[in-house]
Scaffold this motif. Structure first.
Motif, mmCIF file in Angstrom:
data_model
loop_
_atom_site.group_PDB
_atom_site.id
_atom_site.type_symbol
_atom_site.label_atom_id
_atom_site.label_comp_id
_atom_site.label_asym_id
_atom_site.label_seq_id
_atom_site.Cartn_x
_atom_site.Cartn_y
_atom_site.Cartn_z
ATOM 1 N N ILE A 65 0.841 -1.202 0.000
ATOM 2 C CA ILE A 65 0.000 0.000 0.000
ATOM 3 C C ILE A 65 0.874 1.249 0.000
ATOM 4 O O ILE A 65 0.636 2.186 -0.766
ATOM 5 N N ASN A 66 1.908 1.277 0.839
ATOM 6 C CA ASN A 66 2.792 2.436 0.912
ATOM 7 C C ASN A 66 3.568 2.646 -0.382
ATOM 8 O O ASN A 66 3.822 3.780 -0.783
ATOM 9 N N LYS A 67 3.926 1.550 -1.038
ATOM 10 C CA LYS A 67 4.629 1.643 -2.322
ATOM 11 C C LYS A 67 3.775 2.397 -3.344
ATOM 12 O O LYS A 67 4.280 3.240 -4.086
ATOM 13 N N PHE A 68 2.488 2.091 -3.377
ATOM 14 C CA PHE A 68 1.599 2.723 -4.349
ATOM 15 C C PHE A 68 1.165 4.130 -3.929
ATOM 16 O O PHE A 68 0.641 4.872 -4.745
ATOM 17 N N SER A 69 1.367 4.482 -2.685
ATOM 18 C CA SER A 69 0.835 5.765 -2.208
ATOM 19 C C SER A 69 1.884 6.856 -2.049
ATOM 20 O O SER A 69 1.587 7.923 -1.515
ATOM 21 N N ILE A 70 3.083 6.642 -2.561
ATOM 22 C CA ILE A 70 4.158 7.634 -2.435
ATOM 23 C C ILE A 70 3.753 8.964 -3.055
ATOM 24 O O ILE A 70 3.969 10.028 -2.469
ATOM 25 N N VAL A 71 3.163 8.933 -4.240
ATOM 26 C CA VAL A 71 2.800 10.168 -4.938
ATOM 27 C C VAL A 71 1.789 10.966 -4.121
ATOM 28 O O VAL A 71 1.940 12.178 -3.948
ATOM 29 N N VAL A 72 0.772 10.306 -3.611
ATOM 30 C CA VAL A 72 -0.253 11.000 -2.834
ATOM 31 C C VAL A 72 0.357 11.571 -1.563
ATOM 32 O O VAL A 72 0.065 12.705 -1.185
ATOM 33 N N ARG A 73 1.213 10.816 -0.927
ATOM 34 C CA ARG A 73 1.868 11.296 0.293
ATOM 35 C C ARG A 73 2.634 12.590 0.008
ATOM 36 O O ARG A 73 2.571 13.544 0.779
ATOM 37 N N ASP A 74 3.338 12.639 -1.124
ATOM 38 C CA ASP A 74 4.089 13.841 -1.485
ATOM 39 C C ASP A 74 3.162 15.033 -1.727
ATOM 40 O O ASP A 74 3.459 16.151 -1.314
ATOM 41 N N VAL A 75 2.051 14.804 -2.417
ATOM 42 C CA VAL A 75 1.111 15.895 -2.686
ATOM 43 C C VAL A 75 0.486 16.382 -1.381
ATOM 44 O O VAL A 75 0.338 17.587 -1.164
ATOM 45 N N ILE A 76 0.162 15.469 -0.483
ATOM 46 C CA ILE A 76 -0.379 15.863 0.817
ATOM 47 C C ILE A 76 0.655 16.683 1.592
ATOM 48 O O ILE A 76 0.309 17.670 2.245
ATOM 49 N N LEU A 77 1.927 16.303 1.490
ATOM 50 C CA LEU A 77 2.993 17.087 2.133
ATOM 51 C C LEU A 77 3.017 18.517 1.589
ATOM 52 O O LEU A 77 3.172 19.475 2.347
ATOM 53 N N LEU A 78 2.845 18.654 0.272
ATOM 54 C CA LEU A 78 2.811 19.995 -0.323
ATOM 55 C C LEU A 78 1.637 20.809 0.205
ATOM 56 O O LEU A 78 1.781 21.998 0.483
ATOM 57 N N PHE A 79 0.474 20.174 0.344
ATOM 58 C CA PHE A 79 -0.685 20.893 0.874
ATOM 59 C C PHE A 79 -0.448 21.343 2.313
ATOM 60 O O PHE A 79 -1.010 22.339 2.752
ATOM 61 N N GLY A 80 0.405 20.635 3.046
ATOM 62 C CA GLY A 80 0.682 20.984 4.431
ATOM 63 C C GLY A 80 1.838 21.947 4.622
ATOM 64 O O GLY A 80 2.055 22.447 5.725
ATOM 65 N N MET A 81 2.590 22.220 3.550
ATOM 66 C CA MET A 81 3.734 23.136 3.644
ATOM 67 C C MET A 81 3.266 24.588 3.729
ATOM 68 O O MET A 81 2.220 24.938 3.183
ATOM 69 N N GLU A 82 4.051 25.405 4.382
ATOM 70 C CA GLU A 82 3.785 26.842 4.411
ATOM 71 C C GLU A 82 3.809 27.369 2.980
ATOM 72 O O GLU A 82 4.608 26.917 2.156
ATOM 73 N N THR A 83 2.951 28.320 2.692
ATOM 74 C CA THR A 83 2.831 28.860 1.343
ATOM 75 C C THR A 83 4.158 29.399 0.828
ATOM 76 O O THR A 83 4.540 29.150 -0.318
ATOM 77 N N GLU A 84 4.866 30.136 1.656
ATOM 78 C CA GLU A 84 6.136 30.715 1.236
ATOM 79 C C GLU A 84 7.120 29.626 0.828
ATOM 80 O O GLU A 84 7.898 29.807 -0.111
ATOM 81 N N ALA A 85 7.099 28.500 1.508
ATOM 82 C CA ALA A 85 7.996 27.392 1.175
ATOM 83 C C ALA A 85 7.636 26.795 -0.190
ATOM 84 O O ALA A 85 8.523 26.455 -0.975
ATOM 85 N N VAL A 86 6.350 26.678 -0.485
ATOM 86 C CA VAL A 86 5.917 26.150 -1.789
ATOM 87 C C VAL A 86 6.284 27.141 -2.890
ATOM 88 O O VAL A 86 6.783 26.746 -3.954
ATOM 89 N N VAL A 87 6.088 28.435 -2.645
ATOM 90 C CA VAL A 87 6.449 29.468 -3.632
ATOM 91 C C VAL A 87 7.950 29.424 -3.895
ATOM 92 O O VAL A 87 8.387 29.447 -5.060
ATOM 93 N N GLU A 88 8.752 29.362 -2.852
ATOM 94 C CA GLU A 88 10.205 29.323 -3.026
ATOM 95 C C GLU A 88 10.642 28.056 -3.756
ATOM 96 O O GLU A 88 11.537 28.104 -4.605
ATOM 97 N N ARG A 89 10.029 26.951 -3.450
ATOM 98 C CA ARG A 89 10.338 25.689 -4.142
ATOM 99 C C ARG A 89 9.992 25.829 -5.620
ATOM 100 O O ARG A 89 10.756 25.408 -6.490
ATOM 101 N N PHE A 90 8.825 26.420 -5.913
ATOM 102 C CA PHE A 90 8.404 26.638 -7.299
ATOM 103 C C PHE A 90 9.414 27.534 -8.021
ATOM 104 O O PHE A 90 9.842 27.222 -9.136
ATOM 105 N N ARG A 91 9.800 28.643 -7.401
ATOM 106 C CA ARG A 91 10.772 29.563 -8.020
ATOM 107 C C ARG A 91 12.093 28.861 -8.292
ATOM 108 O O ARG A 91 12.657 28.961 -9.380
ATOM 109 N N TRP A 92 12.598 28.170 -7.287
ATOM 110 C CA TRP A 92 13.898 27.512 -7.402
ATOM 111 C C TRP A 92 13.874 26.462 -8.507
ATOM 112 O O TRP A 92 14.779 26.420 -9.353
ATOM 113 N N LEU A 93 12.849 25.625 -8.522
ATOM 114 C CA LEU A 93 12.761 24.587 -9.556
ATOM 115 C C LEU A 93 12.548 25.187 -10.946
ATOM 116 O O LEU A 93 13.049 24.655 -11.942
#
Length: 145
Positions: A61-89
């Motif tokens: 189950i965990n093998k198949f759910s890596i992608v969702v876990r990552d997206v959920i992590l993004l939803f839980g990140m501070e907005t500024e951190a997501v913006v900075e990650r977006f800019r950097w990438l």
């Protein structure tokens, strides 16, 4: 149900979950606190397939759910951190200078912490003033995405 079909069913359900969360109704916005509810909903789905040890192993189950876990992590990140990650990438992907306009990323169909389109979708559905300011400064982003 045949046991060999279960992993395919888990993968299909996880795909649906990961696609519908960030592509939901454009009128829906998320806050950082909503990530807890999304995480709880996803735990229920995982528990359903685990079935108190009678279903799939948690490793599968965990093998198949890596992608969702990552997206959920993004939803839980501070907005500024997501913006900075977006800019950097973006700067890394397009080799542009920090002062230049950020291009609209291509849709890859891949969901990950390092996918520009995934980050952009998370930002688009974030109910936060700093996201609005970020998009106002990024001149070449369309008004509607």
């Amino acid at each position: 149900m045949h046991p060999t079909l279960l992993p395919d069913l888990v993968l299909a359900l996880i795909d649906v979950f990961s696609i519908t969360q960030p592509k939901s109704n454009p009128a829906v916005v998320f806050t950082i606190q909503d990530s807890r509810g999304i995480e709880d909903d996803f735990k229920v789905i995982k528990d359903l397939f685990f079935a108190n040890g009678d279903g799939l192993s948690m490793d599968v189950i965990n093998k198949f759910s890596i992608v969702v876990r990552d997206v959920i992590l993004l939803f839980g990140m501070e907005t500024e951190a997501v913006v900075e990650r977006f800019r950097w990438l973006t700067l890394e992907a397009y080799r542009s200078s920090p002062k230049s306009r950020l291009p609209l990323p291509a849709t890859t169909g891949q969901w990950s912490l390092n996918d520009l389109n995934t980050l952009l979708r998370v930002l688009c559905y974030r109910n936060d003033d700093s996201v609005s300011k970020f998009f106002k400064k990024a001149d070449n982003f369309p008004k509607k995405i």
